[in-house]
Design a protein around this motif. Structure first.
Motif, mmCIF file in Angstrom:
data_model
loop_
_atom_site.group_PDB
_atom_site.id
_atom_site.type_symbol
_atom_site.label_atom_id
_atom_site.label_comp_id
_atom_site.label_asym_id
_atom_site.label_seq_id
_atom_site.Cartn_x
_atom_site.Cartn_y
_atom_site.Cartn_z
ATOM 1 N N TYR A 120 0.833 -1.202 0.000
ATOM 2 C CA TYR A 120 0.000 0.000 0.000
ATOM 3 C C TYR A 120 0.871 1.257 0.000
ATOM 4 N N PHE A 121 1.871 1.263 0.880
ATOM 5 C CA PHE A 121 2.683 2.471 1.005
ATOM 6 C C PHE A 121 3.661 2.640 -0.156
ATOM 7 N N ALA A 122 4.081 1.553 -0.754
ATOM 8 C CA ALA A 122 4.906 1.674 -1.959
ATOM 9 C C ALA A 122 4.105 2.369 -3.062
ATOM 10 N N GLU A 123 2.824 1.976 -3.198
ATOM 11 C CA GLU A 123 1.984 2.578 -4.230
ATOM 12 C C GLU A 123 1.588 4.010 -3.854
ATOM 13 N N MET A 124 1.278 4.242 -2.578
ATOM 14 C CA MET A 124 0.942 5.602 -2.156
ATOM 15 C C MET A 124 2.134 6.534 -2.344
ATOM 16 N N GLY A 125 3.340 6.023 -2.081
ATOM 17 C CA GLY A 125 4.540 6.815 -2.318
ATOM 18 C C GLY A 125 4.712 7.132 -3.787
ATOM 19 N N ARG A 126 4.471 6.138 -4.631
ATOM 20 C CA ARG A 126 4.599 6.358 -6.073
ATOM 21 C C ARG A 126 3.616 7.423 -6.550
ATOM 22 N N LEU A 127 2.373 7.322 -6.068
ATOM 23 C CA LEU A 127 1.354 8.291 -6.469
ATOM 24 C C LEU A 127 1.692 9.692 -5.959
ATOM 25 N N ALA A 128 2.181 9.766 -4.729
ATOM 26 C CA ALA A 128 2.530 11.069 -4.158
ATOM 27 C C ALA A 128 3.639 11.736 -4.962
ATOM 28 N N VAL A 129 4.652 10.967 -5.322
ATOM 29 C CA VAL A 129 5.761 11.518 -6.104
ATOM 30 C C VAL A 129 5.264 11.970 -7.479
ATOM 31 N N ALA A 130 4.377 11.177 -8.084
ATOM 32 C CA ALA A 130 3.830 11.551 -9.393
ATOM 33 C C ALA A 130 3.000 12.824 -9.301
ATOM 34 N N LEU A 131 2.228 12.958 -8.232
ATOM 35 C CA LEU A 131 1.426 14.168 -8.054
ATOM 36 C C LEU A 131 2.316 15.375 -7.779
ATOM 37 N N GLY A 132 3.387 15.169 -7.028
ATOM 38 C CA GLY A 132 4.340 16.251 -6.806
ATOM 39 C C GLY A 132 4.976 16.709 -8.109
ATOM 40 N N ALA A 133 5.338 15.738 -8.954
ATOM 41 C CA ALA A 133 5.905 16.076 -10.267
ATOM 42 C C ALA A 133 4.870 16.787 -11.135
ATOM 43 N N GLY A 134 3.614 16.346 -11.026
ATOM 44 C CA GLY A 134 2.544 16.999 -11.780
ATOM 45 C C GLY A 134 2.349 18.439 -11.337
ATOM 46 N N ALA A 135 2.419 18.675 -10.028
ATOM 47 C CA ALA A 135 2.297 20.043 -9.522
ATOM 48 C C ALA A 135 3.434 20.915 -10.049
ATOM 49 N N LYS A 136 4.652 20.385 -10.052
ATOM 50 C CA LYS A 136 5.798 21.125 -10.589
ATOM 51 C C LYS A 136 5.581 21.442 -12.066
ATOM 52 N N GLU A 137 5.070 20.452 -12.793
ATOM 53 C CA GLU A 137 4.846 20.635 -14.231
ATOM 54 C C GLU A 137 3.836 21.745 -14.508
ATOM 55 N N VAL A 138 2.715 21.735 -13.786
ATOM 56 C CA VAL A 138 1.690 22.748 -14.078
ATOM 57 C C VAL A 138 2.127 24.137 -13.611
ATOM 58 N N LEU A 139 2.967 24.198 -12.600
ATOM 59 C CA LEU A 139 3.507 25.496 -12.206
ATOM 60 C C LEU A 139 4.402 26.066 -13.303
ATOM 61 N N GLU A 140 5.123 25.190 -13.981
ATOM 62 C CA GLU A 140 6.045 25.637 -15.037
ATOM 63 C C GLU A 140 5.327 25.919 -16.352
ATOM 64 N N THR A 141 4.298 25.109 -16.657
ATOM 65 C CA THR A 141 3.617 25.244 -17.953
ATOM 66 C C THR A 141 2.349 26.082 -17.889
ATOM 67 N N ARG A 142 1.765 26.163 -16.682
ATOM 68 C CA ARG A 142 0.469 26.832 -16.493
ATOM 69 C C ARG A 142 -0.576 26.276 -17.453
ATOM 70 N N ASP A 143 -0.589 24.987 -17.588
ATOM 71 C CA ASP A 143 -1.531 24.290 -18.472
ATOM 72 C C ASP A 143 -2.749 23.874 -17.654
ATOM 73 N N PRO A 144 -3.901 24.540 -17.821
ATOM 74 C CA PRO A 144 -5.069 24.216 -17.001
ATOM 75 C C PRO A 144 -5.626 22.813 -17.250
ATOM 76 N N GLU A 145 -5.467 22.301 -18.470
ATOM 77 C CA GLU A 145 -5.962 20.947 -18.764
ATOM 78 C C GLU A 145 -5.141 19.902 -18.008
ATOM 79 N N ARG A 146 -3.831 20.067 -18.013
ATOM 80 C CA ARG A 146 -2.979 19.143 -17.254
ATOM 81 C C ARG A 146 -3.255 19.283 -15.764
ATOM 82 N N ALA A 147 -3.474 20.509 -15.316
ATOM 83 C CA ALA A 147 -3.773 20.734 -13.901
ATOM 84 C C ALA A 147 -5.047 20.006 -13.487
ATOM 85 N N ALA A 148 -6.057 20.032 -14.344
ATOM 86 C CA ALA A 148 -7.331 19.387 -14.019
ATOM 87 C C ALA A 148 -7.175 17.874 -13.877
#
Length: 224
Positions: A120-148
């Motif tokens: 469970y925690f291996a997968e939750m960690g993976r998802l958390a890291v992916a969401l963190g990367a997604g947040a970084k991406e949308v801050l850099e691109t300001r892409d509302p579709e990706r943000a959604a």
């Protein structure tokens, strides 16, 4: 004057992206330290947290200086205020990764997690890291579709978090109260990390469009 303002806003956006990247890295390392009982890695997360704190302070100072010196209005004001709010969300992401690392350190040399919840925690960690990367991406691109789309990715974290409680409540749980408390706290840390990443994405959507997306959970009408 306008050129200087735009340059300062770009610098602020870059710093926010850097903060999000550091928070994602912190959670990745904290998860590894948790799953592997890796004390040096936990210590690294704890010592590196100062970088996030320093960036948080710098971002807030820069944003408040823009408010005070540039007196922005309309869309510019929205950008600065959103930046201040985003600083708070990313700061919390870093703090939640720190909490995970501190639990790993506190229980060392023992493993914090019973074997049946490692997955469970291996997968939750993976998802958390992916969401963190997604947040970084949308801050850099300001892409509302990706943000959604980050909201959809967060649903998987919520599902895991809920299912984790069924494991804790099962009569077969034989690891005692202390382990149950650790698992409960850790599950909450990962779930909240994901929520803050989604909140960053929502604020980016507001920054770009001028409209704050509505959380579907808040629009559900009570059944008659």
């Amino acid at each position: 004057m306008r050129v200087a303002y735009n340059e300062q806003m770009t610098e602020l956006a870059d710093m926010l992206g850097e903060m999000a990247g550091l928070a994602g890295t912190a959670m990745e390392r904290a998860t590894q330290s948790l799953l592997q009982a890796d004390l040096p890695l936990a210590e690294q997360v704890i010592s590196d947290h100062d970088q996030i704190t320093e960036l948080s302070v710098s971002c807030e100072e820069r944003a408040f200086a823009l408010l005070a010196l540039q007196a922005p209005v309309a869309g510019d004001l929205r950008s600065v205020v959103s930046g201040i709010q985003i600083v708070s969300d990313i700061d919390r992401m870093g703090a939640l990764a720190l909490h995970v690392a501190k639990i790993a350190r506190r229980r060392h040399p023992n493993h914090v997690l019973p074997e049946e919840v490692n997955g469970y925690f291996a997968e939750m960690g993976r998802l958390a890291v992916a969401l963190g990367a997604g947040a970084k991406e949308v801050l850099e691109t300001r892409d509302p579709e990706r943000a959604a789309k980050l909201r959809e990715e967060d649903d998987a974290m919520d599902d895991l978090h809920r299912h984790l409680f069924t494991v804790l409540m099962d009569r077969e749980w034989k690891h005692g109260v202390a382990a149950a408390v650790d698992v409960t706290l850790l599950g909450r840390f990962y779930e909240r990390f994901a929520d803050h990443a989604v909140e960053v994405a929502r604020r980016v959507i507001f920054l770009v469009t001028g409209k704050m997306p509505v959380d579907p959970d808040e629009t559900t009408e009570p059944q008659a």
